[in-house]
Structure formats: C-alpha cells, structure tokens
Enzyme design. Structure first.
Site, PDB file in Angstrom:
ATOM      1  N   ARG A 107      17.980  12.327  52.652  1.00  0.00           N
ATOM      2  CA  ARG A 107      18.902  13.456  53.112  1.00  0.00           C
ATOM      3  C   ARG A 107      19.902  13.012  53.890  1.00  0.00           C
ATOM      4  NH1 ARG A 107      18.380  19.588  55.175  1.00  0.00           N
ATOM      5  NH2 ARG A 107      17.876  19.824  53.057  1.00  0.00           N
ATOM      6  N   GLN A 137      17.339  21.960  45.580  1.00  0.00           N
ATOM      7  CA  GLN A 137      17.221  23.371  45.655  1.00  0.00           C
ATOM      8  C   GLN A 137      17.554  24.188  44.724  1.00  0.00           C
ATOM      9  OE1 GLN A 137      16.893  25.002  48.980  1.00  0.00           O
ATOM     10  NE2 GLN A 137      16.877  26.660  47.340  1.00  0.00           N
ATOM     11  N   ARG A 291      10.562  25.481  46.177  1.00  0.00           N
ATOM     12  CA  ARG A 291      10.899  24.286  46.469  1.00  0.00           C
ATOM     13  C   ARG A 291       9.652  23.309  46.353  1.00  0.00           C
ATOM     14  NH1 ARG A 291      15.237  22.872  49.873  1.00  0.00           N
ATOM     15  NH2 ARG A 291      14.720  20.869  49.251  1.00  0.00           N
TER      16      ARG A 291
HETATM   17  N1  NVA Z   1      25.314  23.723  52.454  1.00  0.00           N
HETATM   18  C1  NVA Z   1      24.201  23.548  53.405  1.00  0.00           C
HETATM   19  C2  NVA Z   1      22.612  23.740  52.890  1.00  0.00           C
HETATM   20  C3  NVA Z   1      21.737  23.588  53.880  1.00  0.00           C
HETATM   21  C4  NVA Z   1      20.285  23.478  53.274  1.00  0.00           C
HETATM   22  C5  NVA Z   1      24.225  22.351  54.291  1.00  0.00           C
HETATM   23  O1  NVA Z   1      24.748  21.328  53.560  1.00  0.00           O
HETATM   24  O2  NVA Z   1      24.193  22.356  55.368  1.00  0.00           O
HETATM   25  N1   CP Z   2      17.238  24.915  51.793  1.00  0.00           N
HETATM   26  C1   CP Z   2      17.041  23.716  52.645  1.00  0.00           C
HETATM   27  O1   CP Z   2      17.298  22.650  52.064  1.00  0.00           O
HETATM   28  O2   CP Z   2      16.703  23.987  53.763  1.00  0.00           O
HETATM   29  P1   CP Z   2      16.373  22.813  54.704  1.00  0.00           P
HETATM   30  O3   CP Z   2      17.711  22.385  55.304  1.00  0.00           O
HETATM   31  O4   CP Z   2      15.604  23.679  55.890  1.00  0.00           O
HETATM   32  O5   CP Z   2      15.575  21.590  54.296  1.00  0.00           O
END
Ligand code: NVA
Ligand code: CP
Length: 308
Positions: A107, A137, A291
């Site tokens: 991430r 997601q 998920r």
């Molecule tokens: N669009 C949001 C999704 C979080 C799961 C972000 O990137 O913060």
């Molecule tokens: N939806 C999602 O990716 O959640 P987190 O940011 O908690 O991982």
C-alpha cells in the site's frame, strides 16, 4: 523467478475476464470452506510481506488472516520503522524483500512506486491501494454484488463522488467485465480524460447531477471525499462535495432492489447518510468481509495457478 517474468496484480486490468470468472468461483469455494472450518493449506510455509506506507485496518487484517488461513505467514512492514522510510531505493527493497518471501502486498502513494517495485521483484506483487487504484477492493465489491444479485454483466453501477483510486478501478472493471458506470462528481473533481481508454469510454457515462447517475442503477457506491495523501485539500473538498452525499433521496431513484456499497472507512453525514449506510440496501459489512475471501483466491492463484 527472474524479475520481469512474474505475474503481478497492480491494477484491475492486469487480469482477464476468464481469470476473474475463475477467481469469483474460487472465492466462493474458499468462503464456504472457511465458514465450515475446513483446513486448506495450499500456501503451507509461504511468507507474505505486507508493506504499508499508509494506514489500514481491512487490508492489513484480511491479508494477514488470509495467508494464515491458507497455511502461510505474514510479515508486516511499514515506513515508520523500516529502512523503507529512510530513503532506501524501491528497486533495492524489492530485490531484497522478494528474495526472502513468496508474495508481497504493498500500500503506497504513486502507482509508479509499485510498478518500479514489481519490475525488480522475483515474486508476485499485489496492489493493496495506491493513489491511482484499489483493485483488491473492487474485486471484493464485484464478488459481493455477484453473491447478492448474480452476474454483473450488463448492470449499471453509479459512482457518486471523487475521481479517486476506487473510481478509476471501477472503470477498469466495467471495461473488463462488461457493465456500465455512471460517474458523478462536482466541477473541479472530474475524471482525467488522459487516463481513460477508448474502450473504457464505452462503459462510462459522466453525469453532472448525481441523481442522473443513480437513476435505475443496480448498485450505488461512493467513497471518502478526501483520500489518504490528499489531506491538505480537505477543507475545499468538504465544500465542493457537500451536494454529493448518498442519502435516501438519491437511493430512491435507483432500482428498488439497488445495493449500496462503500469500501470503508466511511463518514456518516459526509459522503453517505447514516440512514443509507445503516439501512436495508447497504451491504457494506459483507463487502468488507469479502476482502478476505477474494484475496485468498488471488494469493492462491498467483502462487499456485488454477486449482479447479
Ligand atoms: N479512496 C480512499 C480509500 C481508502 C480505503 C483512500 O485512498 O484513502
Ligand atoms: N477499504 C480499505 O482498504 O480499508 P483499509 O484502509 O482499512 O485497509
């Protein structure tokens, strides 16, 4: 395997419709096994490295629990207490981490970071969210839709909100799996045309009014107004998006059996009203749980290929 010859999952478009058909079936199979407490360890002794440069609850937990349930082990790495946060080149980190583990989830911020990492990795790399995409997601969301309503082909999905990582991933999914997206965002927060392929445009309608986007939709979905990494823009976004809340009035123009989804975390009273997210059309908890199941299918597929 040498870098360059490995199958990665960096964006939704990295897999074909046939591969998704398999993954959706496989996710259902793995979910049934999990629910009946049956042991299934195809990834016995395998290690997943999870690299987080942004916060997470669902992604971390679902990947960590998922690899464990498949017989493997997870190692959590973040930028606060590893060399990754001290400027070690992404390429070097990829060389090292991929020599010690079997699969890697990342991430991070820019998509180019995960692409550079993958280009130097000897093992599959999975996108656990970048500024540009969130494919795991949307895979879970599609699995959730199919579970509840059957095939998504030919259906209409309304996107109400920011042109963010989720929105662009939904557009890739519409192109790949053949359904329609109706996108609606305020002025100044529109999609970037240079990121849309000619084929994607055939699956996309841009609506000025969120009501037009939701009209007769099979699924209404939204996300935070301010994504991680864009916190500086929060104040102006709060004003710009104030008429883009998914509330009961918006849901009332969708199909009577339309579902509501949100990748979470959500802000009640901003992008969604409490009545909608906590109401009967909302399927957000199943969506979050799924998920786990889809990512198990994905990790198994990237490491073992088709097992049906
Ligand atoms: N669009 C949001 C999704 C979080 C799961 C972000 O990137 O913060
Ligand atoms: N939806 C999602 O990716 O959640 P987190 O940011 O908690 O991982």
């Amino acid at each position: 395997q040498a870098p360059g010859q490995v199958k990665h999952y960096l964006q939704f478009a990295d897999l074909t419709r046939e591969e998704y058909d398999y993954l959706l079936k496989r996710s259902a199979w793995l979910k049934t096994k999990f629910k009946s407490y049956e042991t299934w360890h195809p990834l016995h002794d395998r290690t997943l490295a999870m690299i987080f440069e942004k916060h997470s609850t669902r992604t971390r937990l679902s990947f960590e629990a998922g690899i464990h349930q498949l017989g493997g082990h997870a190692v959590y790495l973040n930028t606060r207490d590893t060399q990754l946060g001290r400027g070690e080149p992404v390429e070097d980190a990829a060389q090292v981490i991929s020599r010690m583990t079997d699969i890697i989830m990342i991430r991070t911020f820019g998509q180019e970071i995960i692409e550079r990492f993958a280009a130097n990795s000897r093992v599959p790399v999975i996108n656990g969210l970048t500024n540009e995409f969130h494919p795991c997601q949307v895979l879970a969301d599609i699995f959730t839709f199919v579970e509840a309503r059957g095939p998504i082909q030919g259906k209409t999905v309304a996107w109400v909100g920011d042109a963010n990582n989720m929105a662009y991933t939904w557009i890739q999914a519409a192109e790949c799996l053949d359904f329609q997206i109706r996108f609606s965002a305020p002025e100044g927060y529109q999609l970037d045309g240079s990121r849309l392929t000619a084929k994607a445009l055939k699956h996309l309608t841009i609506c000025t009014d969120p009501k037009d986007a939701c009209k007769d939709a099979d699924l209404v979905t939204t996300d935070v107004w301010t994504s991680m990494g864009y916190e500086d823009e929060n104040t102006s976004r709060m004003t710009a998006f104030k008429d883009w809340m998914v509330d009961e009035e918006l849901m009332s123009v969708a199909k009577p059996d339309a579902l509501f989804m949100h990748c979470l975390p959500a802000h009640r009273g901003e992008e969604v009203s409490a009545e909608v997210i906590d109401g009967p059309q909302s399927i957000v908890w199943e969506e979050a749980e799924n998920r786990l199941h889809v990512q198990k299918a994905l990790m198994e597929y990237l490491l073992c290929g088709r097992l049906d």
